[in-house]
Write an enzyme that holds these catalytic residues in place. Sequence first.
Site, PDB file in Angstrom:
ATOM      1  N   TYR A  33     -20.086  46.018  92.444  1.00 26.45           N
ATOM      2  CA  TYR A  33     -19.239  44.956  91.908  1.00 26.45           C
ATOM      3  C   TYR A  33     -19.374  43.708  92.763  1.00 26.45           C
ATOM      4  O   TYR A  33     -19.924  43.738  93.872  1.00 26.45           O
ATOM      5  CB  TYR A  33     -17.775  45.400  91.815  1.00 26.45           C
ATOM      6  CG  TYR A  33     -17.037  45.478  93.136  1.00 26.45           C
ATOM      7  CD1 TYR A  33     -16.130  44.492  93.507  1.00 26.45           C
ATOM      8  CD2 TYR A  33     -17.226  46.541  94.016  1.00 26.45           C
ATOM      9  CE1 TYR A  33     -15.429  44.563  94.698  1.00 26.45           C
ATOM     10  CE2 TYR A  33     -16.528  46.622  95.206  1.00 26.45           C
ATOM     11  CZ  TYR A  33     -15.636  45.628  95.541  1.00 26.45           C
ATOM     12  OH  TYR A  33     -14.951  45.701  96.730  1.00 26.45           O
ATOM     13  N   LYS A 149     -21.996  46.709  98.210  1.00 28.59           N
ATOM     14  CA  LYS A 149     -20.687  46.493  97.580  1.00 28.59           C
ATOM     15  C   LYS A 149     -20.548  47.406  96.364  1.00 28.59           C
ATOM     16  O   LYS A 149     -20.649  46.976  95.207  1.00 28.59           O
ATOM     17  CB  LYS A 149     -20.502  45.028  97.209  1.00 28.59           C
ATOM     18  CG  LYS A 149     -19.048  44.624  96.981  1.00 28.59           C
ATOM     19  CD  LYS A 149     -18.929  43.124  96.861  1.00 28.59           C
ATOM     20  CE  LYS A 149     -17.500  42.682  96.575  1.00 28.59           C
ATOM     21  NZ  LYS A 149     -16.596  42.900  97.724  1.00 28.59           N
ATOM     22  N   GLU A 182     -13.556  46.482 109.933  1.00 30.27           N
ATOM     23  CA  GLU A 182     -13.096  45.389 109.076  1.00 30.27           C
ATOM     24  C   GLU A 182     -11.809  45.826 108.404  1.00 30.27           C
ATOM     25  O   GLU A 182     -11.288  46.915 108.670  1.00 30.27           O
ATOM     26  CB  GLU A 182     -14.156  45.044 108.029  1.00 30.27           C
ATOM     27  CG  GLU A 182     -14.539  46.204 107.123  1.00 30.27           C
ATOM     28  CD  GLU A 182     -15.668  45.861 106.170  1.00 30.27           C
ATOM     29  OE1 GLU A 182     -15.858  44.673 105.858  1.00 30.27           O
ATOM     30  OE2 GLU A 182     -16.358  46.791 105.719  1.00 30.27           O
ATOM     31  N   LEU A 207     -18.940  45.316 105.175  1.00 37.12           N
ATOM     32  CA  LEU A 207     -19.429  44.518 104.062  1.00 37.12           C
ATOM     33  C   LEU A 207     -19.786  43.134 104.590  1.00 37.12           C
ATOM     34  O   LEU A 207     -19.012  42.541 105.344  1.00 37.12           O
ATOM     35  CB  LEU A 207     -18.357  44.399 102.977  1.00 37.12           C
ATOM     36  CG  LEU A 207     -18.774  43.610 101.740  1.00 37.12           C
ATOM     37  CD1 LEU A 207     -19.863  44.340 100.969  1.00 37.12           C
ATOM     38  CD2 LEU A 207     -17.574  43.343 100.844  1.00 37.12           C
TER      39      LEU A 207
END
Length: 282
Positions: A33, A149, A182, A207
């Site tokens: 996505y 992702k 993260e 990411l």
Amino acid sequence: MTRFAYVDGRFLPHDEAVVHVEDRGFQFGDAIYEVWSVRDGQLLDADGHFARLERSLGELRIANPKSRAGYQLLIGELLRRNRLRDGLVYLQISRGRARRDHAFPAAGTRPTLVLTSKRLDRVAAQLRADAGVGVITTPDLRWGRCDIKTVNLLPNVLAKQAAIEAGAVEAWLVDSSGLVTEGSSTNAWIVTADGRLVTRQADQGILHGITRASLMRQAEELGYVIEERAFSVDEAVSAREAFMTSATSYVTPIVRIDGRPVGNGAPGSVATALRQAYLDSA
């Protein structure tokens, strides 16, 4: 007003937009996505998001169903139909519909393409940034290719829910060495006592945030020194400032970590200035 979505060649009322029960995105999470922030009708950091979309598809060996120009036409029409000027565009591409089997389906399976959009309250987002937000920390339980992702987000979902239940906005994920990777849906930053910006290096453990990369370029132009390295929770708590970045949060100051104040417990001057610089460049 009717809200519209796009599914495989058709714009449909949102409540009628569906995919097949044997779509591999639904069955296996075999999908990627991408998310764009929309400000005054324009996609922010558009090229970076398109490049990451193409990379994610390539890593999973899913055929890209459209060109960048094709996506831009579809997104433009989606925004027009939904009368949206400030918000988000969500794109998902799965390997497509096929009989359930773990192995890739036979050649000729057509990827499934879905586009949706939603409005964002710009005023509420700014008020949140003005006040600063709290985060909690939790073990990072994700798979080893967080740089792709994909829609495999269950650990992120559980971490975000834990944050909400704790009265925080975000969860910072911590690896087995005690270092922050993260956030569940954001990249993590701190500002050291001497004003250096620190964020984890862009490897397979995080990411590769497009807002992160854009802010790095702007910060360097403004004269900030950036260190791409991991940092511990204790280092973050004792830092001068902390903040998070993403397409949805832009640059948002973090004022509490696990209930402990960061700095003086208020948004810092560096994060505030970087947020304004990012918005001014949008």
